[in-house]
Design an enzyme around this catalytic site. Sequence first.
Site, PDB file in Angstrom:
ATOM      1  N   ARG A 102       0.840  -1.211   0.000  1.00  0.00           N
ATOM      2  CA  ARG A 102       0.000   0.000   0.000  1.00  0.00           C
ATOM      3  C   ARG A 102       0.873   1.258   0.000  1.00  0.00           C
ATOM      4  O   ARG A 102       0.502   2.275  -0.576  1.00  0.00           O
ATOM      5  CB  ARG A 102      -0.989  -0.004   1.169  1.00  0.00           C
ATOM      6  CG  ARG A 102      -2.041   1.084   1.058  1.00  0.00           C
ATOM      7  CD  ARG A 102      -3.143   0.982   2.108  1.00  0.00           C
ATOM      8  NE  ARG A 102      -4.227   0.092   1.744  1.00  0.00           N
ATOM      9  CZ  ARG A 102      -5.239   0.393   0.925  1.00  0.00           C
ATOM     10  NH1 ARG A 102      -5.309   1.601   0.367  1.00  0.00           N
ATOM     11  NH2 ARG A 102      -6.173  -0.475   0.651  1.00  0.00           N
TER      12      ARG A 102
ATOM     13  N   GLU B  36     -10.051   5.322   6.944  1.00  0.00           N
ATOM     14  CA  GLU B  36      -8.643   5.705   6.956  1.00  0.00           C
ATOM     15  C   GLU B  36      -8.315   7.051   6.311  1.00  0.00           C
ATOM     16  O   GLU B  36      -7.439   7.764   6.804  1.00  0.00           O
ATOM     17  CB  GLU B  36      -7.811   4.602   6.276  1.00  0.00           C
ATOM     18  CG  GLU B  36      -7.861   3.303   7.038  1.00  0.00           C
ATOM     19  CD  GLU B  36      -7.273   2.159   6.245  1.00  0.00           C
ATOM     20  OE1 GLU B  36      -7.924   1.695   5.290  1.00  0.00           O
ATOM     21  OE2 GLU B  36      -6.155   1.753   6.571  1.00  0.00           O
TER      22      GLU B  36
HETATM   23  N1  LUZ Z   1      -5.496  -4.717   5.393  1.00  0.00           N
HETATM   24  C1  LUZ Z   1      -5.171  -5.560   4.400  1.00  0.00           C
HETATM   25  C2  LUZ Z   1      -5.643  -3.405   5.183  1.00  0.00           C
HETATM   26  O1  LUZ Z   1      -5.028  -6.744   4.644  1.00  0.00           O
HETATM   27  N2  LUZ Z   1      -5.034  -5.078   3.146  1.00  0.00           N
HETATM   28  C3  LUZ Z   1      -5.181  -3.775   2.845  1.00  0.00           C
HETATM   29  O2  LUZ Z   1      -5.042  -3.374   1.694  1.00  0.00           O
HETATM   30  C4  LUZ Z   1      -5.480  -2.894   3.901  1.00  0.00           C
HETATM   31  N3  LUZ Z   1      -5.579  -1.583   3.682  1.00  0.00           N
HETATM   32  C5  LUZ Z   1      -5.839  -0.785   4.696  1.00  0.00           C
HETATM   33  C6  LUZ Z   1      -5.996  -1.305   5.958  1.00  0.00           C
HETATM   34  N4  LUZ Z   1      -5.904  -2.589   6.200  1.00  0.00           N
HETATM   35 MO1  MOS Z   2      -6.820  -1.473   9.104  1.00  0.00          MO
HETATM   36  S1  MOS Z   2      -5.116  -0.389   9.181  1.00  0.00           S
HETATM   37  O1  MOS Z   2      -7.039  -2.653  10.168  1.00  0.00           O
HETATM   38  O2  MOS Z   2      -7.903  -0.928   8.098  1.00  0.00           O
END
Ligand code: LUZ
Ligand code: MOS
Length: 758
Positions: free
Chosen positions: A304, A706
């Site tokens: 990400r 987020e």
């Molecule tokens: N968790 C995950 C996440 O497993 N994949 C993601 O792309 C993600 N993005 C944001 C927060 N949690």
């Molecule tokens: Mo998440 S950082 O558990 O969306």
Amino acid sequence: MSRSDAVLHVRGESRFVDDLPEPQGLLHAAVCPSPVAHGRLRALHVEEAFARPGVVAVFTARDIPGENQIGTVIRDEPLLADGTVHFVGQPMALIVAESAAAARAARAAVRAEIEELPAILDPREACARGELIAPARTFALGDVDAAWQECDVIVAGRADSGGQEHVYLETQSALAIPAEHGGLRVFSATQAPTATQRVTAWVLGLPMHAVEVDTPRLGGAFGGKEDQATAWAALAALAAYRLHRPVKLVLRRQEDMRFTGKRHPYSSDFKLGLRRDGTFLAYEVRFHQNAGATADLSTAILERTLFHTTNAYFIPNVRATAFSCRTNLPPNTAFRGFGAPQAMFVMECAIAKAAEKLGVEPRVLQEKNLLRDGDVFPYGQEVRHGKARASWAEAEKAYDFDAWAARVREFNAVHAREKKGLAFMPICFGISFTTTFLNQASALVHVYTDGSVGVSTAAVEMGQGVNEKLRHVAARVFSLPLERVHVESTNTTRAANTSPTAASSGADLNGNALLLACGQVRERLLAVAAERLGIASGELRLADGAVRCGDADAGLTWEALVADAYLRRVSLSAQAHYATPGIHFDRGKEKGEPFAYHVWGTAGVEVTLDVVRGTYVIDAVRLVHDAGQSLEPRVDLGQIEGGLVQGLGWMTVEEVLHSPEGRLLTDTLTTYKVPDLYFAPRVIETRLLEDPANPRGPFNSKAIGEPPFLYGVGVYFALLEAMRAARPGLVCELVSPLTPERVLMTLAGHRAPRPIGS
Ligand code: LUZ
Ligand code: MOS
């Protein structure tokens, strides 16, 4: 507040895992942690601890009937240390006693023979030694090497961002209760009930159907319970399974802070090339992510980071390389933003440096390079329905940037001891799990014979208001008042094989699944109504608790319709599955269309700095946010303000510090400063961008969790501006958090030390 849980919270009636009625024969567990960051575990002597008063059992790796493994992405993480220890706080043994106090007291009697090994805390050092969690990855667009020749201005530098403690109010908790047929019922404060079920089944050597995980609600999570709630559930389950008694494991605050991972610190090198007119031509960046001792979610977070390398800007030539570096710290983990804030911080550092060199305000460069529809991200996805320019223009119109900047200049012209700074922060966040297969959810709906509705989905309520949004979805499909809809706990027997509630996608994925499930029941009910009324079902609809034909009341209430459907033996329940259509990503080419859509926005952040003390206040944050057609504007506003303040804290006062031996120094809420009411901006002004339709979100809504965190990054650059107003020409190292101490040392011309392990 409109959230249904708010009343319970205020009255103290909400039941978190530790509030559940205690079953008869309950035992309590405590974890015995590694005292060193790296070493060979020669022997673990637990006999003396076992003999302590109240102690019922002590378990080590040898007592695990199944696999001693809790890593889900990469299987590199033992539940209990076996042979080696990799970080201070790593669980070595589990002590089970009649009381939590007895279990904790017995820890002092455990004797570990550990041969200490050198510990690595620094990600660059780990990288240099080839200590990588996975091979490095590179995203590329255009031809960076050729583009440098065309640049009039090139800036380069290093930018470091620190860790962040989640500080969920509810610490990690689990309660495991033995069930019939050798199975278990586990109450777990987890964002990922299925992962908890799966890992517990591995550890105990049981089929998944023997492990039921139930999550009533969480007292906050922020990513800290996406992967890291599992260990505590598996440990409680291990003890309950071995002892045939219920076992509870609840971490105390200091244990939680010491044992669990945080946001990943990053240390990055950047180079940005521009034309004289401010157009970005080339950007090269290398990210060193401090992963900690095991993989956890680090590779997904790193991915990400790469997706968000260029934030909301178009740059035709990009090369971004990212290293996930293994160090001897607790495994760092998901945290709101999931690697994107770290990427955006570096991008904005590069812009700040370029603006300085060109002698323009950063906002000139920011605005000039915002993404337009048709531009491509470095990962190949094209911008469609982009709101970078729309949100910037709306914010400029609403808050008059020129006048705002003029007020700041005027203030600075007449104040010597205090200086103001102003910065702008456009954001762009991709919505979807970047691991494509995770973009699925399921929902189960029951309409009871009195017309009330019960809903189960994969979504976990963690204070973000997802249950309220789900109620809105069901209430809208059935056209009922909200009070008629109840959202049940999240349970693996009602929603199986689910993804974590994460990636801001909880309301989207589960809301869409719920839309499908409720739609099925509605169609069946309308067919019953059609038969009874002798009108074609296509002409009927549900409105305000009754059946209507066009605008006319058809003389059939919701309750009467439901009762009739039951007597006609029509099913009043439905289950549905939703998978985001159209998304894909090729990790060989590093190109694809990974996101269902993006969330956009623009914020302005104003600060006042006390030049003598290095302290500061955040005067105002004014922002325009792209929320789609909000399902519940008050819930979204809460998420925007909460996310913003959390982002502001990450950049400023929240500092994770370790000793050179890898021991967490900031392991209490007296040494780790969390934003409070006095820290929060004096003014937060929020506008929702009007009427952007979003067919991928339920009822055209957009994900909210987020993206607002990213506005907080702006405060760093507002503080830099204020510092430069105080000391023109000041050279600042680009290190965050920009604590008052760091500000003060920088203003005084000292080099503030970099935190260990960043
Ligand atoms: N968790 C995950 C996440 O497993 N994949 C993601 O792309 C993600 N993005 C944001 C927060 N949690
Ligand atoms: Mo998440 S950082 O558990 O969306």
